[in-house]
Design an enzyme around this catalytic site. Structure first.
Site, short mmCIF file in Angstrom:
data_model
loop_
_atom_site.label_atom_id
_atom_site.label_comp_id
_atom_site.label_asym_id
_atom_site.label_seq_id
_atom_site.Cartn_x
_atom_site.Cartn_y
_atom_site.Cartn_z
N ASP A 487 0.83 -1.20 0.00
CA ASP A 487 0.00 0.00 0.00
C ASP A 487 0.86 1.25 0.00
OD1 ASP A 487 0.90 -0.61 2.58
OD2 ASP A 487 -0.77 0.38 3.55
N ARG A 491 5.36 4.54 5.99
CA ARG A 491 4.95 4.47 7.39
C ARG A 491 5.03 3.04 7.91
NH1 ARG A 491 -0.97 5.87 5.46
NH2 ARG A 491 -1.82 3.79 5.14
N ASP A 492 4.60 2.84 9.15
CA ASP A 492 4.68 1.50 9.74
C ASP A 492 3.52 0.65 9.22
OD1 ASP A 492 2.72 2.96 10.95
OD2 ASP A 492 3.13 2.26 12.97
N GLU A 493 3.55 0.38 7.91
CA GLU A 493 2.50 -0.42 7.30
C GLU A 493 3.11 -1.27 6.17
OE1 GLU A 493 -1.17 1.50 7.09
OE2 GLU A 493 -2.21 -0.29 6.43
N ASP A 500 -5.92 -2.46 -2.84
CA ASP A 500 -5.08 -1.55 -3.59
C ASP A 500 -4.50 -2.27 -4.81
OD1 ASP A 500 -5.23 -1.21 -0.77
OD2 ASP A 500 -3.71 0.35 -0.81
N TRP A 552 -11.29 -6.44 -1.53
CA TRP A 552 -9.91 -6.71 -1.12
C TRP A 552 -9.61 -8.18 -1.37
CZ3 TRP A 552 -11.48 -2.05 -0.55
CH2 TRP A 552 -10.58 -1.03 -0.24
N GLU A 757 -2.30 8.87 -1.27
CA GLU A 757 -3.27 7.93 -0.71
C GLU A 757 -4.68 8.52 -0.69
OE1 GLU A 757 -2.55 6.99 3.43
OE2 GLU A 757 -3.77 5.18 3.28
N HIS A 778 0.88 6.16 -2.60
CA HIS A 778 -0.05 5.02 -2.58
C HIS A 778 -0.54 4.91 -4.02
CE1 HIS A 778 -1.11 3.81 1.48
NE2 HIS A 778 -2.26 3.29 1.07
C1 BGC Z 1 -3.94 0.96 3.76
C2 BGC Z 1 -4.73 0.77 2.52
C3 BGC Z 1 -5.63 -0.40 2.68
C4 BGC Z 1 -6.56 -0.04 3.78
C5 BGC Z 1 -7.65 -1.00 4.03
C6 BGC Z 1 -4.89 1.24 4.87
O1 BGC Z 1 -4.26 1.41 6.07
O2 BGC Z 1 -2.99 1.92 3.62
O3 BGC Z 1 -4.25 1.18 1.40
O4 BGC Z 1 -6.23 -0.84 1.55
O5 BGC Z 1 -5.88 0.26 4.97
O6 BGC Z 1 -8.66 -0.31 4.49
#
Ligand code: BGC
Length: 911
Positions: A487, A491-493, A500, A552, A757, A778
């Site tokens: 995504d 960041r911490d993700e 996506d 998703w 994003e 994003h």
């Molecule tokens: C992400 C997204 C993801 C979403 C789901 C977010 O935190 O960055 O791109 O699809 O969460 O809701």
């Protein structure tokens, strides 16, 4: 012309004379095995072969092929296909030809070549030889053990990366050598003091509890007879470093490496050096390394020559060794992450606290390369940010808990150059603190890194803003196609969010050849599928067990289907067929009335839409229908008749339920958002009357929004294609060209160099959005790319002849554009569409690669005005008139270069 000359020559033959052999007009290039040239370490038992035809003739087609595969080069050149001799096969297949020879063994290397015949019977001659080599196919082939540091006290804290080494003798002259290597973590390998490859973050990210990838490297040139040494460093990576908000140790406690070096001597004997307890281990300069946190490096602790022979490792400890275990070790299928570019700062500015900020001019993914001189022990802190605060300092709040900082301690030995080994960052700005002296601009370079999938698309048009959209799409793709489609990179993700990925995949498949990347990732998706059959929200799955989110989870259907359409790859459908069926069953069994209400708990809806709220069940039910349709199509393509019928019936039931529950007598759809209309139109859920009504409602809705979009991740991907499909390309261009909020243009006006994003990531009125979720890189909204390629430039897939075997070329000029051009590098070769409006005419250069055909739609209001190569098109060589279609004159062509010209279409101005 050539063809006519030849025909004339044949007709002129005296009676009784033998017909002359048709003249050879083609050659073969770019032999591929599993999308690669001469690959090493395959574990695909029946690899697929492909080649490109190069021809001087229009309408060049392959009518037959002959593949020969031999166990050595001499046999191949002598025409002895001891492994496989296909004979002459009547077929126009030149990609994905399945190897049908003798079973192949671990490490076996084979040589192959091919020749083909065209439709007149002229042959290409033999191609140059190519090879492929198998990897380790059986668990019993492995003798290595996982090795790492003994006695790690606290694995909850990132510790120094283990340096592992072993010296050994190669007793005899070496013929060839291979290393098979992996890690629980991420590794770098060295032989005799040199890096074995430029690959980054190997072995890559999988759910290490289910599948671990290994790599194969040819290291013949790095070894020599006599004393040698092998070295390996291992970072925490995804295995035990931080992932998203899940903390550390998602898959295991400590990093470990695995290596098996196989040396084949010239005398026919061989030897294998494997990772085990005889290796030595030590901490070194990498004090800690983590994907989200960054890296701490102390150059004073460097150990010169540590991976070369003769190094004194007496102070090192014995490595701790663990048995190899039973998680499958699989050959890496996708391209590795590599350094793919270098950016130089455009400005450097000094900040009051003694720090310096470098602007690289581009939001990018990778890391900074630091150049510095100073005294031993001085420390430079490197921080990263995508954007600046209004006061010119770096804005890091949106990185959330990711430390995203590298710390470098100088050795004091002259000019030092540092790059972190096992971390990456998403950034445009680099801040240095503690730099000795005043840094010049060259103190920092941005090293760009991502999965090195080949770039395949060059789109450009007369609008600088639209070109910037394309630029932003491509940079977003680069930064987020890093090992898995993520995504965001900062960041911490940084997770493989499925929504996506599915919405962007059609655009992504144009810009890069992502067949290998997605083949690997679809395996991650299947690994992440729940017992009940739900695909996970993110793949690889992480701690959070959620699955089955509408739009998703559907990535599990849409991604394989898209790869099939783009590359003609049926195998990806075969591989995941049962998994896809389980997914449909997962939704179906819980929703007897055919609306997707149950098992959709994590319904993100039309995520990040703006001023609109699409009802979650409308969106979910539309996706249930779409995924079922894909299942039906997949069954059809694979010849599974029962399933084709079964899923057609299910699709029809969902169709009925959707219409009954969500569509009123005026064709208004519950929720009445743009996305509410776009999805059923895209997924074929409305009859003709209702389609027309839906298009009107959609246009009304857009007008009410002052011709601004209100769509989120899901709706945006289909909005422009649907407008064009239903005759409103004028509105689509309006949205594309817009720079009012919310739009792509608004982001660009405010300095975006990647896709944001959120539409309101930053606005003039409100400044930054909630830092809790505000990435400036994003790719989801970049899904507009596909419309630019197939509708502006006019290069599209024909689903009945996937992989661009038959190409649909249908540009729709408009939006004030005076030209657009695109070259898409398909598996068959480049497809070119290059149009311009000149003095009332539409001038269009088209190229179609050999062994493909195309239907070209020349946009014109006057079909009689169409010429090709200066002649009336209907009489031009290799061009066949196929009729009229609202605003287009339609022709069928074969391969070759063409130049069409026609009276400018009336709709060019209207659109
Ligand atoms: C992400 C997204 C993801 C979403 C789901 C977010 O935190 O960055 O791109 O699809 O969460 O809701």
């Amino acid at each position: 012309m050539l063809r006519e000359l030849m025909l004339a020559a044949i007709i002129a033959l005296p009676a009784g004379a033998q017909a002359a052999k048709p003249v050879r007009t083609m050659t073969l290039t770019d032999l591929q095995c599993e999308y690669q040239q001469n690959p090493l370490g395959l574990d695909v038992h029946k690899p697929r072969l492909g080649w490109k035809l190069v021809s001087t003739r229009r309408d060049e087609r392959q009518s037959a092929y002959h593949v020969v595969v031999a166990s050595d080069e001499a046999k191949l050149l002598a025409g002895k296909g001891d492994l496989w001799d296909s004979g002459k096969v009547a077929s126009d297949e030149s990609v994905h030809v399945v190897y049908a020879g003798a079973p192949l063994k671990s490490r076996q290397r084979v040589w192959w070549r091919v020749r083909v015949w065209d439709d007149r019977g002229a042959d290409s001659g033999w191609s140059a030889p190519a090879t492929w080599e198998m990897g380790l196919l059986d668990r019993s082939d492995w003798r290595a053990k996982w090795i790492g540091r003994a006695n790690v006290e606290d694995h909850k804290i990132a510790g120094p990366c283990p340096y592992l080494r072993k010296g050994f003798e190669a007793a005899k002259p070496i013929a060839q050598a291979r290393i098979y290597a992996s890690a629980l973590g991420v590794y770098q390998l060295f032989l005799n003091g040199k890096r074995v490859s430029d690959d980054v973050f190997r072995p890559g990210w999988t759910d290490y509890r289910k599948r671990i990838q290994y790599q194969t490297y040819d290291v013949t040139a790095l070894l020599h007879q006599g004393a040698n040494a092998i070295g390996m460093t291992v970072g925490d990576g995804w295995y035990c470093g931080h992932i998203a908000w899940a903390g550390r140790n998602c898959y295991g406690p400590v990093p470990q490496g695995l290596a098996e070096l196989r040396i084949d001597y010239k005398d026919g004997t061989s030897e294998t050096i494997v990772s085990d307890e005889t290796w030595k281990e030590s901490a070194g300069p990498i004090l800690m390394s983590d994907m989200l946190e960054g890296e701490d490096y102390d150059a004073r602790k460097e150990m010169t020559g540590w991976s070369a022979p003769g190094f004194d490792d007496s102070a090192w400890h014995s490595a701790e060794a663990q048995p190899i275990g039973d998680v499958p070790l699989v050959a890496q299928y996708d391209q590795p992450v590599r350094r793919t570019g270098l950016l130089h700062p455009i400005t450097v500015s000094e900040k009051p606290q003694g720090s310096y900020i470098f602007d690289l001019g581009q939001n990018m993914v990778g890391w900074a390369r630091l150049k510095v001189s100073g005294q031993a022990g001085q420390q430079v802190r490197i921080r990263y940010a995508e954007v600046l605060n209004p006061d010119g300092t770096i804005y890091t709040t949106n990185l959330r808990k990711a430390r995203a900082t590298d710390n470098y301690t100088l050795s004091g030995k002259g000019e030092e150059v540092y790059e972190p080994s096992f971390t990456f960052h998403g950034f445009r700005y680099v801040e240095l603190t503690g730099y000795p002296g005043t840094p010049g601009k060259d103190a920092v370079e941005g090293v760009v890194a991502h999965t090195d999938a080949p770039h395949t698309n060059d789109f450009e048009c007369s609008s600088p803003m639209v070109n910037q959209i394309q630029h932003n799409i491509v940079w977003g793709q680069k930064g987020n196609y890093l090992e898995v489609p993520t995504d965001c990179p900062q960041r911490d993700e940084r997770l493989g969010w499925m929504g996506d990925a599915q919405i962007f995949v059609r655009t992504g498949a144009f810009n890069m050849n992502i067949a290998r990347f997605m083949t690997k990732w679809t395996r991650d998706m299947e690994d992440a599928q729940s017992h009940e059959g739900g695909y996970s929200d993110v793949s690889p799955r992480m701690a959070d067990p959620a699955d089955g989110a509408p739009a998703w989870a559907d990535a599990g259907m849409i991604v394989p289907w898209t790869i099939y359409l783009h590359y003609g790859d049926k195998r990806i459908l075969e591989t995941h067929y049962d998994s896809m069926k389980r997914y449909i069953g997962f939704i179906d069994s819980a929703n007897p009335d055919h609306r997707w209400i149950h098992r959709s708990s994590h319904n993100f809806g039309d995520w990040l839409s703006i001023h609109a709220n699409t009802p979650p069940d409308v969106l979910a039910t539309a996706y249930f229908a779409y995924s079922t349709w894909i299942m039906q199509q997949t069954a059809r393509v694979l010849g599974r008749e029962d399933d084709t019928n079964k899923y057609r019936d299910l699709y029809m039931s969902i169709w009925d339920a959707f219409n009954q529950h969500y569509v009123d007598a005026d064709g208004k759809i519950t929720g009445d958002t743009q996305t509410c209309y776009v999805l059923p139109l895209a997924f074929g859920l409305l009859n003709e009357k209702r389609q027309a009504q839906a298009v009107e409602h959609l246009a009304r809705n857009l007008e009410q929004h002052e011709w601004l979009l209100s769509t989120g991740f899901v709706g945006t991907g289909y909005l422009l294609p649907i407008l064009s499909r239903y005759g409103r390309t004028d509105v689509a261009y309006r949205l594309l060209n817009n720079d009012r909020f919310p739009s792509w243009g608004y982001e660009i006006k405010n300095g975006a160099t990647t896709i944001w994003e959120r539409w309101d990531g930053w606005t003039t009125e409100k400044g930054f959005q909630d830092p809790g979720m505000n990435s400036f890189n994003h790719y989801a909204f970049g899904a507009v790319g596909e419309w630019m390629y197939h509708t502006v430039a006019g290069i599209d897939i024909d689903p009945e002849h996937p992989g661009f075997k038959h190409i649909v070329m249908r540009p729709q000029p408009g939006g004030g554009l005076s030209w657009a051009k695109d070259t898409y590098h398909s598996l068959y070769g480049p497809i070119i569409s290059n149009w311009k409006l000149v003095s009332g005419r539409f001038e269009w250069a088209v190229a179609v690669p050999p062994n493909t055909t195309a239907t070209v739609y020349v946009p014109t209001s006057d079909a009689s005005s169409v010429t090709e190569g200066g002649k009336p098109a209907a009489h031009a060589e290799g061009v066949r008139f196929a009729g009229h279609e609202s605003g287009f004159a339609v022709y069928k062509i074969g391969s070759g270069h063409y130049t069409f010209s026609a009276a400018e279409p009336a709709h060019a101005a209207a659109n």
